[in-house]
Design a protein around this motif. Structure first.
Motif, PDB file in Angstrom:
ATOM      1  N   LYS A  54       0.817  -1.222   0.000  1.00 22.62           N
ATOM      2  CA  LYS A  54       0.000   0.000   0.000  1.00 22.62           C
ATOM      3  C   LYS A  54       0.849   1.270   0.000  1.00 22.62           C
ATOM      4  CE  LYS A  54      -4.162  -1.773   2.223  1.00 22.62           C
ATOM      5  NZ  LYS A  54      -4.739  -2.030   3.543  1.00 22.62           N
ATOM      6  N   LEU A  55       0.222   2.337  -0.468  1.00 23.04           N
ATOM      7  CA  LEU A  55       0.870   3.647  -0.448  1.00 23.04           C
ATOM      8  C   LEU A  55       0.976   4.123   1.000  1.00 23.04           C
ATOM      9  CD1 LEU A  55       1.828   6.192  -2.044  1.00 23.04           C
ATOM     10  CD2 LEU A  55      -0.542   6.988  -1.922  1.00 23.04           C
ATOM     11  N   ASN A  56       2.187   4.521   1.391  1.00 23.02           N
ATOM     12  CA  ASN A  56       2.378   4.922   2.776  1.00 23.02           C
ATOM     13  C   ASN A  56       2.684   6.409   2.921  1.00 23.02           C
ATOM     14  OD1 ASN A  56       2.324   4.311   5.426  1.00 23.02           O
ATOM     15  ND2 ASN A  56       4.178   3.078   5.466  1.00 23.02           N
ATOM     16  N   GLY A  57       2.747   7.117   1.794  1.00 20.46           N
ATOM     17  CA  GLY A  57       3.046   8.542   1.844  1.00 20.46           C
ATOM     18  C   GLY A  57       3.890   8.941   0.654  1.00 20.46           C
ATOM     19  N   PHE A  58       4.415  10.149   0.722  1.00 18.16           N
ATOM     20  CA  PHE A  58       5.225  10.681  -0.370  1.00 18.16           C
ATOM     21  C   PHE A  58       6.427  11.415   0.204  1.00 18.16           C
ATOM     22  CE2 PHE A  58       0.855  10.696  -1.927  1.00 18.16           C
ATOM     23  CZ  PHE A  58       0.967  10.222  -3.227  1.00 18.16           C
ATOM     24  N   GLU A  59       7.509  11.485  -0.575  1.00 14.98           N
ATOM     25  CA  GLU A  59       8.587  12.418  -0.229  1.00 14.98           C
ATOM     26  C   GLU A  59       8.465  13.629  -1.143  1.00 14.98           C
ATOM     27  OE1 GLU A  59      12.712  11.106  -0.511  1.00 14.98           O
ATOM     28  OE2 GLU A  59      13.416  13.027   0.307  1.00 14.98           O
ATOM     29  N   TRP A 105      -5.141  17.726  -0.126  1.00 19.02           N
ATOM     30  CA  TRP A 105      -5.414  16.336  -0.522  1.00 19.02           C
ATOM     31  C   TRP A 105      -6.366  15.670   0.458  1.00 19.02           C
ATOM     32  CZ3 TRP A 105       0.269  14.502  -1.845  1.00 19.02           C
ATOM     33  CH2 TRP A 105       0.645  15.055  -3.080  1.00 19.02           C
ATOM     34  N   GLU A 106      -6.205  15.942   1.753  1.00 21.26           N
ATOM     35  CA  GLU A 106      -7.100  15.308   2.724  1.00 21.26           C
ATOM     36  C   GLU A 106      -8.525  15.834   2.541  1.00 21.26           C
ATOM     37  OE1 GLU A 106      -4.221  13.601   6.214  1.00 21.26           O
ATOM     38  OE2 GLU A 106      -5.413  15.359   6.732  1.00 21.26           O
ATOM     39  N   ARG A 107      -8.653  17.115   2.251  1.00 21.75           N
ATOM     40  CA  ARG A 107      -9.987  17.689   1.989  1.00 21.75           C
ATOM     41  C   ARG A 107     -10.589  17.088   0.728  1.00 21.75           C
ATOM     42  NH1 ARG A 107      -8.064  22.664   3.276  1.00 21.75           N
ATOM     43  NH2 ARG A 107      -7.827  23.283   1.096  1.00 21.75           N
ATOM     44  N   GLU A 108      -9.799  17.092  -0.356  1.00 22.38           N
ATOM     45  CA  GLU A 108     -10.329  16.645  -1.650  1.00 22.38           C
ATOM     46  C   GLU A 108     -10.668  15.170  -1.655  1.00 22.38           C
ATOM     47  OE1 GLU A 108      -7.776  17.839  -4.844  1.00 22.38           O
ATOM     48  OE2 GLU A 108      -8.639  19.855  -4.876  1.00 22.38           O
ATOM     49  N   SER A 109      -9.859  14.377  -0.984  1.00 19.31           N
ATOM     50  CA  SER A 109     -10.110  12.930  -1.034  1.00 19.31           C
ATOM     51  C   SER A 109     -11.226  12.552  -0.058  1.00 19.31           C
ATOM     52  CB  SER A 109      -8.838  12.151  -0.728  1.00 19.31           C
ATOM     53  OG  SER A 109      -8.487  12.327   0.633  1.00 19.31           O
ATOM     54  N   GLY A 110     -11.565  13.475   0.835  1.00 18.97           N
ATOM     55  CA  GLY A 110     -12.653  13.240   1.777  1.00 18.97           C
ATOM     56  C   GLY A 110     -12.516  11.924   2.526  1.00 18.97           C
ATOM     57  N   LEU A 113      -8.256   8.446   5.901  1.00 14.99           N
ATOM     58  CA  LEU A 113      -6.898   7.914   5.845  1.00 14.99           C
ATOM     59  C   LEU A 113      -5.912   9.067   5.898  1.00 14.99           C
ATOM     60  CD1 LEU A 113      -7.099   5.215   3.018  1.00 14.99           C
ATOM     61  CD2 LEU A 113      -6.965   4.853   5.488  1.00 14.99           C
ATOM     62  N   PRO A 114      -4.966   9.022   6.831  1.00 16.89           N
ATOM     63  CA  PRO A 114      -4.014  10.128   6.902  1.00 16.89           C
ATOM     64  C   PRO A 114      -3.093  10.141   5.684  1.00 16.89           C
ATOM     65  CG  PRO A 114      -3.364   8.376   8.399  1.00 16.89           C
ATOM     66  CD  PRO A 114      -4.688   7.980   7.826  1.00 16.89           C
TER      67      PRO A 114
END
Ligand code: C2E
Ligand code: MG
Ligand code: MG
Ligand code: MG
Length: 285
Positions: A54-59, A105-110, A113-114
Protein backbone atom coordinates in the motif's frame (compact mmCIF):
# COMPACT_ATOMS: atom_id res chain seq x y z
CA UNK A 1 38.65 39.62 -20.71
CA UNK A 2 41.11 40.65 -23.43
CA UNK A 3 43.53 41.77 -20.76
CA UNK A 4 43.30 38.39 -19.24
CA UNK A 5 45.46 37.05 -22.01
CA UNK A 6 48.07 39.77 -21.61
CA UNK A 7 49.13 39.47 -18.01
CA UNK A 8 49.28 36.66 -15.59
CA UNK A 9 47.58 38.79 -12.99
CA UNK A 10 44.33 38.84 -14.91
CA UNK A 11 44.42 35.22 -15.84
CA UNK A 12 42.29 34.50 -12.84
CA UNK A 13 39.37 36.23 -14.52
CA UNK A 14 39.35 34.00 -17.53
CA UNK A 15 39.61 30.86 -15.49
CA UNK A 16 36.98 28.28 -14.70
CA UNK A 17 36.77 29.86 -11.27
CA UNK A 18 35.25 32.99 -12.66
CA UNK A 19 32.87 31.02 -14.84
CA UNK A 20 31.77 29.12 -11.83
CA UNK A 21 31.51 32.23 -9.67
CA UNK A 22 29.46 34.04 -12.32
CA UNK A 23 27.27 31.01 -12.86
CA UNK A 24 26.73 30.75 -9.15
CA UNK A 25 26.13 34.48 -8.84
CA UNK A 26 23.44 34.46 -11.50
CA UNK A 27 21.91 31.28 -10.08
CA UNK A 28 21.78 32.96 -6.70
CA UNK A 29 20.17 36.12 -8.11
CA UNK A 30 17.74 34.01 -10.12
CA UNK A 31 16.95 31.80 -7.14
CA UNK A 32 16.14 34.83 -5.02
CA UNK A 33 13.73 35.95 -7.74
CA UNK A 34 12.38 32.43 -8.23
CA UNK A 35 11.27 32.35 -4.61
CA UNK A 36 9.42 35.64 -5.08
CA UNK A 37 7.90 34.58 -8.39
CA UNK A 38 6.77 31.16 -7.35
CA UNK A 39 8.98 29.28 -9.81
CA UNK A 40 9.74 26.56 -7.29
CA UNK A 41 7.64 23.42 -7.24
CA UNK A 42 7.40 20.34 -5.11
CA UNK A 43 7.22 16.94 -6.78
CA UNK A 44 6.06 13.96 -4.74
CA UNK A 45 7.54 10.46 -4.88
CA UNK A 46 5.43 7.63 -3.43
CA UNK A 47 6.63 5.59 -0.44
CA UNK A 48 5.30 2.05 -0.50
CA UNK A 49 4.67 -0.21 2.50
CA UNK A 50 6.60 -3.28 1.40
CA UNK A 51 4.56 -5.78 3.44
CA UNK A 52 1.13 -4.74 2.14
CA UNK A 53 2.09 -2.98 -1.10
CA UNK A 54 0.00 0.00 0.00
CA UNK A 55 0.87 3.65 -0.45
CA UNK A 56 2.38 4.92 2.78
CA UNK A 57 3.05 8.54 1.84
CA UNK A 58 5.23 10.68 -0.37
CA UNK A 59 8.59 12.42 -0.23
CA UNK A 60 8.40 16.07 -1.32
CA UNK A 61 11.30 16.91 -3.64
CA UNK A 62 12.01 20.49 -4.67
CA UNK A 63 12.22 21.44 -8.35
CA UNK A 64 13.03 24.79 -9.90
CA UNK A 65 11.23 25.53 -13.11
CA UNK A 66 13.71 28.09 -14.46
CA UNK A 67 12.42 30.28 -17.34
CA UNK A 68 15.59 29.71 -19.42
CA UNK A 69 17.30 26.66 -17.98
CA UNK A 70 14.19 24.51 -17.61
CA UNK A 71 13.93 22.17 -14.61
CA UNK A 72 16.92 22.71 -12.35
CA UNK A 73 17.83 19.83 -10.05
CA UNK A 74 17.91 20.33 -6.28
CA UNK A 75 21.43 18.89 -6.40
CA UNK A 76 22.37 22.13 -8.24
CA UNK A 77 20.35 24.76 -6.41
CA UNK A 78 20.21 23.52 -2.79
CA UNK A 79 24.01 24.09 -2.39
CA UNK A 80 23.57 27.61 -3.81
CA UNK A 81 20.72 28.21 -1.39
CA UNK A 82 22.85 26.94 1.49
CA UNK A 83 25.83 29.14 0.65
CA UNK A 84 23.73 32.26 0.19
CA UNK A 85 21.45 31.83 3.19
CA UNK A 86 18.43 31.50 0.87
CA UNK A 87 17.94 28.03 2.34
CA UNK A 88 16.07 29.71 5.21
CA UNK A 89 13.21 31.22 3.15
CA UNK A 90 13.36 28.28 0.71
CA UNK A 91 13.13 25.75 3.54
CA UNK A 92 10.18 27.62 5.02
CA UNK A 93 8.48 27.67 1.64
CA UNK A 94 8.91 23.90 1.27
CA UNK A 95 7.42 23.27 4.73
CA UNK A 96 4.45 25.53 4.01
CA UNK A 97 3.82 24.13 0.54
CA UNK A 98 4.00 20.51 1.68
CA UNK A 99 1.70 21.19 4.66
CA UNK A 100 -0.83 23.06 2.51
CA UNK A 101 -0.79 20.20 -0.03
CA UNK A 102 -1.46 17.61 2.67
CA UNK A 103 -4.44 19.68 3.87
CA UNK A 104 -5.72 20.05 0.30
CA UNK A 105 -5.41 16.34 -0.52
CA UNK A 106 -7.10 15.31 2.72
CA UNK A 107 -9.99 17.69 1.99
CA UNK A 108 -10.33 16.65 -1.65
CA UNK A 109 -10.11 12.93 -1.03
CA UNK A 110 -12.65 13.24 1.78
CA UNK A 111 -11.07 10.24 3.44
CA UNK A 112 -10.03 9.69 7.02
CA UNK A 113 -6.90 7.91 5.84
CA UNK A 114 -4.01 10.13 6.90
CA UNK A 115 -1.78 11.45 4.14
CA UNK A 116 1.88 11.69 5.12
CA UNK A 117 4.55 13.70 3.37
CA UNK A 118 8.30 13.71 4.07
CA UNK A 119 10.19 16.99 3.81
CA UNK A 120 13.97 17.33 3.54
CA UNK A 121 15.71 19.64 6.00
CA UNK A 122 19.22 20.83 5.22
CA UNK A 123 21.88 20.84 7.94
CA UNK A 124 22.52 24.52 7.14
CA UNK A 125 18.82 25.29 7.54
CA UNK A 126 18.90 23.66 10.98
CA UNK A 127 21.82 25.89 11.96
CA UNK A 128 20.47 29.13 10.54
CA UNK A 129 16.74 29.00 11.15
CA UNK A 130 14.50 28.29 14.09
CA UNK A 131 13.17 25.15 12.37
CA UNK A 132 10.75 24.05 15.13
CA UNK A 133 9.02 27.41 14.97
CA UNK A 134 8.97 27.24 11.13
CA UNK A 135 7.37 23.77 11.32
CA UNK A 136 4.87 24.88 13.93
CA UNK A 137 3.92 27.84 11.79
CA UNK A 138 3.49 25.67 8.67
CA UNK A 139 1.29 23.02 10.31
CA UNK A 140 -0.87 25.58 12.10
CA UNK A 141 -1.37 27.64 8.93
CA UNK A 142 -2.42 24.49 7.04
CA UNK A 143 -4.50 23.14 9.92
CA UNK A 144 -2.84 19.70 9.91
CA UNK A 145 -1.54 17.52 12.71
CA UNK A 146 2.26 17.36 13.04
CA UNK A 147 2.00 13.59 12.63
CA UNK A 148 1.31 14.13 8.90
CA UNK A 149 4.88 15.35 8.40
CA UNK A 150 8.08 13.35 8.39
CA UNK A 151 11.21 15.48 8.54
CA UNK A 152 14.27 14.04 6.82
CA UNK A 153 17.63 15.03 8.30
CA UNK A 154 21.15 14.01 7.40
CA UNK A 155 23.97 12.91 9.65
CA UNK A 156 25.90 16.08 8.80
CA UNK A 157 23.43 18.01 10.96
CA UNK A 158 24.90 16.31 14.04
CA UNK A 159 28.62 16.51 13.44
CA UNK A 160 29.42 19.92 14.86
CA UNK A 161 26.94 20.28 17.66
CA UNK A 162 25.23 17.01 18.59
CA UNK A 163 23.73 18.40 21.80
CA UNK A 164 22.26 21.41 19.98
CA UNK A 165 20.88 19.12 17.29
CA UNK A 166 19.25 16.91 19.90
CA UNK A 167 17.51 19.93 21.41
CA UNK A 168 16.09 20.80 17.98
CA UNK A 169 14.95 17.21 17.36
CA UNK A 170 13.25 17.06 20.75
CA UNK A 171 11.40 20.28 19.88
CA UNK A 172 10.32 18.77 16.53
CA UNK A 173 9.09 15.60 18.28
CA UNK A 174 7.12 17.80 20.69
CA UNK A 175 5.21 19.00 17.59
CA UNK A 176 4.28 15.34 16.96
CA UNK A 177 6.28 15.12 13.71
CA UNK A 178 8.11 11.96 12.58
CA UNK A 179 11.88 12.12 12.12
CA UNK A 180 13.89 10.22 9.53
CA UNK A 181 17.65 9.97 9.11
CA UNK A 182 18.23 10.40 5.36
CA UNK A 183 21.02 8.87 3.25
CA UNK A 184 21.93 6.69 6.20
CA UNK A 185 25.29 4.99 5.85
CA UNK A 186 26.91 7.61 3.61
CA UNK A 187 28.01 10.03 6.31
CA UNK A 188 29.54 10.20 9.68
CA UNK A 189 27.60 7.69 11.76
CA UNK A 190 28.06 8.05 15.46
CA UNK A 191 26.11 4.98 16.47
CA UNK A 192 26.35 5.75 20.17
CA UNK A 193 24.72 9.08 19.48
CA UNK A 194 22.11 7.76 17.06
CA UNK A 195 20.61 5.74 19.86
CA UNK A 196 20.06 8.88 21.95
CA UNK A 197 18.23 10.75 19.20
CA UNK A 198 14.45 10.58 18.79
CA UNK A 199 14.71 9.17 15.23
CA UNK A 200 11.74 7.13 13.95
CA UNK A 201 13.03 6.00 10.56
CA UNK A 202 16.39 5.18 8.96
CA UNK A 203 16.45 5.84 5.21
CA UNK A 204 18.95 3.61 3.47
CA UNK A 205 20.82 5.43 0.75
CA UNK A 206 20.22 4.56 -2.86
CA UNK A 207 23.95 3.91 -3.41
CA UNK A 208 23.60 0.70 -1.34
CA UNK A 209 20.14 -0.31 -2.49
CA UNK A 210 20.06 -0.07 -6.28
CA UNK A 211 22.68 -2.77 -6.94
CA UNK A 212 22.33 -4.80 -3.74
CA UNK A 213 21.58 -8.03 -5.63
CA UNK A 214 24.73 -7.79 -7.73
CA UNK A 215 26.99 -6.28 -5.08
CA UNK A 216 27.51 -8.50 -2.02
CA UNK A 217 29.08 -5.73 0.05
CA UNK A 218 26.11 -3.46 -0.49
CA UNK A 219 23.68 -6.22 0.32
CA UNK A 220 25.59 -6.79 3.58
CA UNK A 221 25.44 -3.07 4.38
CA UNK A 222 21.69 -2.94 3.72
CA UNK A 223 21.03 -5.98 5.87
CA UNK A 224 23.23 -4.58 8.67
CA UNK A 225 21.34 -1.27 8.64
CA UNK A 226 18.03 -3.16 8.76
CA UNK A 227 19.21 -5.14 11.82
CA UNK A 228 20.48 -2.00 13.49
CA UNK A 229 17.15 -0.22 12.93
CA UNK A 230 15.25 -3.18 14.27
CA UNK A 231 17.48 -3.33 17.37
CA UNK A 232 16.92 0.38 17.96
CA UNK A 233 13.16 0.12 17.36
CA UNK A 234 13.23 2.24 14.23
CA UNK A 235 11.42 1.80 10.92
CA UNK A 236 13.27 1.72 7.63
CA UNK A 237 12.85 3.12 4.14
CA UNK A 238 15.01 1.93 1.25
CA UNK A 239 15.42 4.46 -1.54
CA UNK A 240 16.49 3.80 -5.13
CA UNK A 241 14.49 0.59 -5.70
CA UNK A 242 14.49 0.16 -9.46
CA UNK A 243 13.47 -3.49 -9.94
CA UNK A 244 10.93 -5.93 -8.60
CA UNK A 245 13.76 -8.27 -7.57
CA UNK A 246 15.24 -5.65 -5.23
CA UNK A 247 11.77 -4.82 -3.92
CA UNK A 248 11.11 -8.51 -3.14
CA UNK A 249 14.51 -8.91 -1.51
CA UNK A 250 13.95 -5.92 0.80
CA UNK A 251 10.50 -7.14 1.70
CA UNK A 252 12.06 -10.48 2.68
CA UNK A 253 14.65 -8.70 4.80
CA UNK A 254 11.88 -6.88 6.68
CA UNK A 255 12.42 -3.34 5.39
CA UNK A 256 9.35 -1.20 6.18
CA UNK A 257 9.02 1.11 3.17
CA UNK A 258 10.29 1.22 -0.38
CA UNK A 259 10.88 4.22 -2.62
CA UNK A 260 12.17 4.21 -6.17
CA UNK A 261 11.55 4.30 -9.88
CA UNK A 262 10.19 0.73 -9.75
CA UNK A 263 7.05 2.06 -8.01
CA UNK A 264 7.03 5.62 -9.32
CA UNK A 265 9.26 8.56 -10.17
CA UNK A 266 8.74 11.85 -8.37
CA UNK A 267 5.34 13.10 -9.63
CA UNK A 268 3.86 16.56 -10.06
CA UNK A 269 1.32 17.44 -7.36
CA UNK A 270 -1.57 16.64 -9.73
CA UNK A 271 -0.10 13.29 -10.79
CA UNK A 272 0.61 12.43 -7.15
CA UNK A 273 -3.00 13.15 -6.25
CA UNK A 274 -4.14 10.85 -9.08
CA UNK A 275 -1.77 8.14 -7.84
CA UNK A 276 -3.23 8.58 -4.37
CA UNK A 277 -6.83 8.44 -5.59
CA UNK A 278 -6.21 5.31 -7.67
CA UNK A 279 -4.54 3.54 -4.73
CA UNK A 280 -7.30 4.57 -2.37
CA UNK A 281 -9.97 3.28 -4.74
CA UNK A 282 -8.22 -0.08 -5.05
CA UNK A 283 -7.74 -0.24 -1.27
CA UNK A 284 -11.50 0.07 -0.61
CA UNK A 285 -12.56 -2.32 -3.40
P1 C2E B 1 17.15 12.56 -1.17
O1 C2E B 1 16.41 13.25 -0.07
O2 C2E B 1 17.98 11.38 -0.80
O3 C2E B 1 16.02 12.18 -2.23
C1 C2E B 1 16.03 11.02 -3.01
C2 C2E B 1 16.58 11.31 -4.38
O4 C2E B 1 16.71 10.06 -5.08
C3 C2E B 1 15.66 12.18 -5.25
O5 C2E B 1 16.48 12.95 -6.11
C4 C2E B 1 14.88 11.13 -6.04
O6 C2E B 1 14.35 11.64 -7.24
C5 C2E B 1 15.97 10.12 -6.30
N1 C2E B 1 15.45 8.78 -6.54
C6 C2E B 1 14.40 8.17 -5.95
N2 C2E B 1 14.23 6.92 -6.40
C7 C2E B 1 15.19 6.71 -7.32
C8 C2E B 1 15.54 5.59 -8.15
O7 C2E B 1 14.92 4.52 -8.13
N3 C2E B 1 16.61 5.74 -8.97
C9 C2E B 1 17.33 6.90 -9.03
N4 C2E B 1 18.35 6.96 -9.88
N5 C2E B 1 17.03 7.99 -8.27
C10 C2E B 1 15.97 7.88 -7.41
P2 C2E B 1 16.25 14.51 -6.34
O8 C2E B 1 14.79 14.81 -6.40
O9 C2E B 1 17.11 14.91 -7.49
O10 C2E B 1 16.80 15.16 -5.01
C11 C2E B 1 18.16 15.09 -4.71
C12 C2E B 1 18.45 15.56 -3.32
O11 C2E B 1 18.18 16.96 -3.19
C13 C2E B 1 17.57 14.90 -2.26
O12 C2E B 1 18.10 13.62 -1.95
C14 C2E B 1 17.71 15.89 -1.13
O13 C2E B 1 18.91 15.69 -0.41
C15 C2E B 1 17.81 17.21 -1.86
N6 C2E B 1 16.51 17.90 -1.83
C16 C2E B 1 15.42 17.72 -2.62
N7 C2E B 1 14.42 18.53 -2.25
C17 C2E B 1 14.86 19.23 -1.18
C18 C2E B 1 14.28 20.23 -0.33
O14 C2E B 1 13.11 20.63 -0.45
N8 C2E B 1 15.08 20.74 0.69
C19 C2E B 1 16.36 20.29 0.88
N9 C2E B 1 17.06 20.83 1.88
N10 C2E B 1 16.93 19.35 0.10
C20 C2E B 1 16.19 18.82 -0.92
MG1 MG C 1 15.22 12.76 1.41
MG1 MG D 1 17.30 10.09 0.77
MG1 MG E 1 19.77 9.95 -1.14
Amino acid sequence: LKRAKQTKKFELFSSDNLDRALHRFSLETDLRRALERDELELHYQPLIDLESGKLNGFEALARWNHPLLGMVSPLDFIPVAEESGLIVPLGRWVLQKASATIALWERESGSDLPIRVSVNLSAVQLLRDDVPSAVEHAIKAAGIDGDRLTLELTESAFVDDPEGAKTVLDALKALNTNLAMDDFGTGYSNLAYLQKLPIDVLKIDRSFVSDMLANKDNRAIVSTILSLASALGMKTTAEGIETQAVSDELKGLGCTNGQGYYYARPLTADAAYEFLSARKASATN
